[in-house]
Write a protein that holds these residues in place. Structure first.
Motif, mmCIF file in Angstrom:
data_model
loop_
_atom_site.group_PDB
_atom_site.id
_atom_site.type_symbol
_atom_site.label_atom_id
_atom_site.label_comp_id
_atom_site.label_asym_id
_atom_site.label_seq_id
_atom_site.Cartn_x
_atom_site.Cartn_y
_atom_site.Cartn_z
ATOM 1 N N ASN A 234 1.242 -15.045 17.638
ATOM 2 C CA ASN A 234 -0.150 -14.702 17.343
ATOM 3 C C ASN A 234 -0.215 -13.893 16.047
ATOM 4 N N LEU A 235 -0.215 -14.593 14.926
ATOM 5 C CA LEU A 235 -0.164 -13.908 13.637
ATOM 6 C C LEU A 235 -1.446 -13.132 13.369
ATOM 7 N N ALA A 236 -2.553 -13.520 13.990
ATOM 8 C CA ALA A 236 -3.806 -12.764 13.819
ATOM 9 C C ALA A 236 -3.658 -11.373 14.438
ATOM 10 N N TRP A 237 -3.003 -11.302 15.602
ATOM 11 C CA TRP A 237 -2.766 -9.992 16.242
ATOM 12 C C TRP A 237 -1.882 -9.121 15.347
ATOM 13 N N VAL A 238 -0.792 -9.703 14.838
ATOM 14 C CA VAL A 238 0.138 -8.942 13.988
ATOM 15 C C VAL A 238 -0.573 -8.490 12.708
ATOM 16 N N GLY A 239 -1.374 -9.391 12.123
ATOM 17 C CA GLY A 239 -2.113 -9.063 10.909
ATOM 18 C C GLY A 239 -3.089 -7.910 11.143
ATOM 19 N N ALA A 240 -3.723 -7.898 12.316
ATOM 20 C CA ALA A 240 -4.676 -6.820 12.613
ATOM 21 C C ALA A 240 -3.960 -5.469 12.680
ATOM 22 N N VAL A 241 -2.748 -5.434 13.260
ATOM 23 C CA VAL A 241 -2.000 -4.170 13.318
ATOM 24 C C VAL A 241 -1.572 -3.760 11.907
ATOM 25 N N LEU A 242 -1.134 -4.728 11.114
ATOM 26 C CA LEU A 242 -0.745 -4.420 9.725
ATOM 27 C C LEU A 242 -1.945 -3.882 8.950
ATOM 28 N N ASP A 243 -3.127 -4.467 9.174
ATOM 29 C CA ASP A 243 -4.338 -4.002 8.483
ATOM 30 C C ASP A 243 -4.676 -2.572 8.881
ATOM 31 N N HIS A 244 -4.518 -2.288 10.169
ATOM 32 C CA HIS A 244 -4.937 -1.000 10.714
ATOM 33 C C HIS A 244 -3.925 0.106 10.414
ATOM 34 N N CYS A 245 -2.652 -0.241 10.284
ATOM 35 C CA CYS A 245 -1.581 0.761 10.194
ATOM 36 C C CYS A 245 -0.695 0.530 8.969
ATOM 37 N N PRO A 246 -0.931 1.292 7.890
ATOM 38 C CA PRO A 246 -0.106 1.129 6.680
ATOM 39 C C PRO A 246 1.368 1.465 6.916
ATOM 40 N N ASN A 247 1.681 2.187 8.004
ATOM 41 C CA ASN A 247 3.072 2.556 8.306
ATOM 42 C C ASN A 247 3.805 1.464 9.090
ATOM 43 N N PHE A 248 3.143 0.325 9.313
ATOM 44 C CA PHE A 248 3.737 -0.759 10.104
ATOM 45 C C PHE A 248 4.322 -1.835 9.192
ATOM 46 N N HIS A 249 5.542 -2.252 9.516
ATOM 47 C CA HIS A 249 6.202 -3.354 8.806
ATOM 48 C C HIS A 249 6.735 -4.304 9.871
ATOM 49 N N ILE A 250 7.119 -5.480 9.460
ATOM 50 C CA ILE A 250 7.705 -6.406 10.430
ATOM 51 C C ILE A 250 8.962 -7.048 9.835
#
Ligand SMILES: [Zn+2]
Length: 345
Positions: A234-250
């Motif tokens: 679910n890349l939309a879910w992952v993208g939403a977390v990346l959008d919301h959290c600048p400290n998040f990487h994958i």
């Protein structure tokens, strides 16, 4: 004929590109060096390992197998770090077994332990997937991924400036019933212990949403969501977390099978989040596998096996390449991890 005997060969006449060397130097930010995932390199000469990495174009390698026992971490630091300090980053871990002994103070204790691991040379913290599925507190209750008792641990990683690489949950289908609609039916048939039906396990979304809540709550801590943020389906879910959290990487280790069967979405995802994606193989220092990943990232080859085996190890699907442009490749292969691990070139 049984479905298990059915091994169709694609008759498409398409290109097969062998990418022997990556277009840019690679930092492998998710891998292992001990058994069972890393090939037992802690018992083999590091010179051979470096030869393989040189051949693969891998200039630095994150070893997540430092573990939590002092012995293991020290053995890895001594074995790899002493041989080639600039080539390896070794991660520590959390000894969840000690929760009953420390009770509600477990987070403080684990934080102090991680400080000690960092002092000895650990350069990050690896959280393995039993967290959220099996880890229990002093009352025998399952510990939720966003349990506030662990806040001291996440905050300490931020204070130390060291990243936390988290693998929680697993492929979504592992949480579904093992029936004729399960896309990983064959894989689960071979490994029924990988099935996490809810109940008794928490639902998949509770686990990954708990992880997203931790990342949001600790904005000063750098988190790496393993395997495409633990939700490659679910890349939309992952993208939403990346959008919301600048400290998040994958990292996208071990998920070519998911990314490669949604190549349009995956390509858009890599272009949009080019600064937040780390390369990782998660299959030991394995040359054919590295080349498969390079092929996936660099070429527009179509409908190829997502692993170097003929068998449908995860499911009966194939991957298409993402033919990423050079500026994105450079970031994903090297720049993003170099920034995180302070690696110069
Ligand atoms: Zn791994």
């Amino acid at each position: 004929m049984l479905l298990s005997d059915f091994k169709p060969r694609s008759k498409l006449v398409t290109r097969t590109t062998l990418v022997e060397r990556p277009r840019f130097p690679v930092i492998d930010a998710h891998n292992h060096l001990a058994e069972p995932f890393g090939g037992g390199w802690d018992q083999r000469p590091t010179s051979e390992l470096l030869d393989t990495l040189d051949q693969a174009g891998v200039v630095a390698y994150v070893d997540l197998d430092g573990g939590w026992g002092e012995d293991l971490l020290h053995r890895h630091l001594d074995h790899f770090k002493n041989a080639a300090p600039e080539r390896f980053r070794i991660f520590g871990g959390v000894d969840w077994e000690r929760w009953p002994e420390h009770g509600d103070g477990f987070g403080e204790w684990a934080a102090a332990r991680f400080r000690e691991q960092a002092r000895r040379g650990a350069e990050g913290l690896k959280i393995w997937k039993p967290f959220g599925l099996h880890v229990r507190d002093q009352h025998g209750a399952l510990v939720a991924v966003d349990d506030p008792r662990l806040d001291p641990l996440w905050a300490t990683a931020g204070e130390l400036g060291l990243p936390v690489l988290v693998h929680v949950a697993d492929p979504v289908a592992f949480f579904d019933p093992i029936d004729e609609t399960n896309e990983r039916w064959e894989e689960l048939g071979g490994h029924p212990e990988w099935s996490f039906p809810s109940p008794p396990f928490p639902p998949f979304l509770d686990i990954v949403n708990g992880f997203a809540a931790v990342v949001a709550r600790h904005s000063a801590t750098t988190f790496i969501g393993a395997h495409v943020g633990c939700y490659a389906e679910n890349l939309a879910w992952v993208g939403a977390v990346l959008d919301h959290c600048p400290n998040f990487h994958i990292d996208f280790s071990a998920r070519i099978g998911e990314l490669g069967r949604q190549p349009y979405s995956s390509r858009r995802f890599f272009l949009k989040y080019a600064d937040r994606i780390l390369f990782g193989l998660d299959a030991g220092p394995d040359l054919p596998n590295y080349r498969l990943y390079y092929r996936f990232l660099e070429t527009d080859d179509e409908y190829f096996n997502y692993n170097d085996s003929e068998a449908p190890l995860q499911g009966r699907w194939h991957a298409c390449g993402l033919y990423l442009p050079d500026d994105v490749l450079r970031k994903v292969y090297f720049d993003n991890a170099a920034r995180m691990f302070d690696i110069k070139r």
